[in-house]
Design an enzyme around this catalytic site. Structure first.
Site, mmCIF file in Angstrom:
data_model
loop_
_atom_site.group_PDB
_atom_site.id
_atom_site.type_symbol
_atom_site.label_atom_id
_atom_site.label_comp_id
_atom_site.label_asym_id
_atom_site.label_seq_id
_atom_site.Cartn_x
_atom_site.Cartn_y
_atom_site.Cartn_z
ATOM 1 N N SER A 193 -4.229 13.855 22.201
ATOM 2 C CA SER A 193 -2.909 14.262 22.430
ATOM 3 C C SER A 193 -3.072 13.817 24.282
ATOM 4 O O SER A 193 -1.741 13.165 24.357
ATOM 5 C CB SER A 193 -1.870 14.950 22.130
ATOM 6 O OG SER A 193 -2.273 16.226 22.013
ATOM 7 N N HIS A 247 2.078 20.099 27.045
ATOM 8 C CA HIS A 247 1.431 19.050 26.845
ATOM 9 C C HIS A 247 1.626 18.415 28.535
ATOM 10 O O HIS A 247 3.378 18.748 29.261
ATOM 11 C CB HIS A 247 1.585 17.506 26.473
ATOM 12 C CG HIS A 247 1.063 18.028 24.840
ATOM 13 N ND1 HIS A 247 1.371 18.297 23.628
ATOM 14 C CD2 HIS A 247 -0.095 17.489 24.782
ATOM 15 C CE1 HIS A 247 1.282 18.725 22.881
ATOM 16 N NE2 HIS A 247 -0.463 18.052 23.021
#
Length: 278
Positions: free
Chosen positions: A45, A256
């Site tokens: 990711s 993230h």
């Protein structure tokens, strides 16, 4: 009328030359485009661009990923961002290497965090801060990750991945990146639950990055550390480059990088000359 005929003859001549070029092996390619390094991005990711949006597919590939930023430079032709959220190093080998060829000139990889089940650690240890009953789950998840690092299993997995990448793209420069601290490290000796959580996350991040760096040394790949680039911009900072939405704890974007974070990734890679010609 004479000018019109001449213009038509020139148009026909241009069309004929284009057809001849295609028959000889394809349309003519501008010299600038031909000189650009053919680039493929691999990984999880963090390579896909999760956290920065907008997304192109269910892998959470983003137009703001560091590979897309590199595509705007004059020296890089981004052939594919093959990265996908949730992937381990073995997943990279199994599902992403098909995008590599002998003409690939550059490969970047961000992978290894999912080998440690980092998402499970964050979920269970985050829950333990508010519910002590979740403590055993946090301890078990952390112990698994620590074992993968201390046994050198993680560095071995990353080494094996890089070797397969090099075999699939024998003429490419291979660059592997580390991961940022999710929280800016805090001073030692603090006993509150959040500080204890940050201590654990910091130690595991150091172990993760150390394993990736060791694998890069073992295979001749280049390693780019991004921790310094994110300094002062963790979740607990005044200007975070890591997403965390308390009102949406289940959001996949949590923990993230945001768009500024991916700019920091790109700056680290560019500063290390990852995007320069070999």
């Amino acid at each position: 009328m004479g000018r019109l005929k001449l213009r038509r003859r020139r148009t026909a001549l241009a069309a004929g030359l284009a057809a001849l070029a295609m028959a000889a092996g394809g349309a003519a390619v501008p010299a600038e485009a031909a000189d650009r390094t053919r680039y493929v991005a691999l990984g999880d990711s963090y390579a896909a661009g999760l956290g920065a949006g907008p997304y192109l597919d269910d892998c959470y590939r983003s137009e703001n990923s560091y590979s897309e930023l590199a595509a705007h430079t004059k020296t890089i032709k981004l052939v594919a961002n093959a990265a996908c959220s949730g992937k381990t190093t073995q997943d990279v080998v199994n599902t992403q290497l098909r995008r590599l060829t002998r003409t690939t000139g550059l490969v970047t990889i961000t992978a290894g965090g999912n080998n440690l089940r980092f998402a499970e650690i964050l979920a269970s240890c985050g829950a333990a801060m508010v519910n002590p009953a979740a403590g055993p789950l946090c301890d078990a998840a952390s112990a698994y990750a620590e074992g993968q690092i201390s046994s050198h299993r993680l560095s071995g997995d990353v080494t094996a991945m890089i070797q397969r990448v090099k075999a699939a793209a024998p003429n490419a420069k291979v660059v592997v990146t580390g991961y940022p601290y999710l929280y800016d490290p805090v001073a030692p000796g603090q006993a509150d639950p959040m500080s204890r959580f940050i201590y654990k996350a910091t130690v595991l991040a150091d172990g993760l990055n150390g394993s990736i760096a060791a694998a890069a040394r073992a295979t001749g790949a280049e390693y780019v550390d991004v921790r310094a680039a994110f300094a002062g911009h963790g979740v607990n900072s005044a200007a975070p480059w890591i997403n965390f939405r308390r009102t949406a704890l289940a959001s996949p974007e949590n923990f993230h990088p945001n768009a500024r974070g991916y700019e920091a990734y790109f700056a680290s890679l560019n500063g290390a000359k990852a995007y320069s010609a070999r």
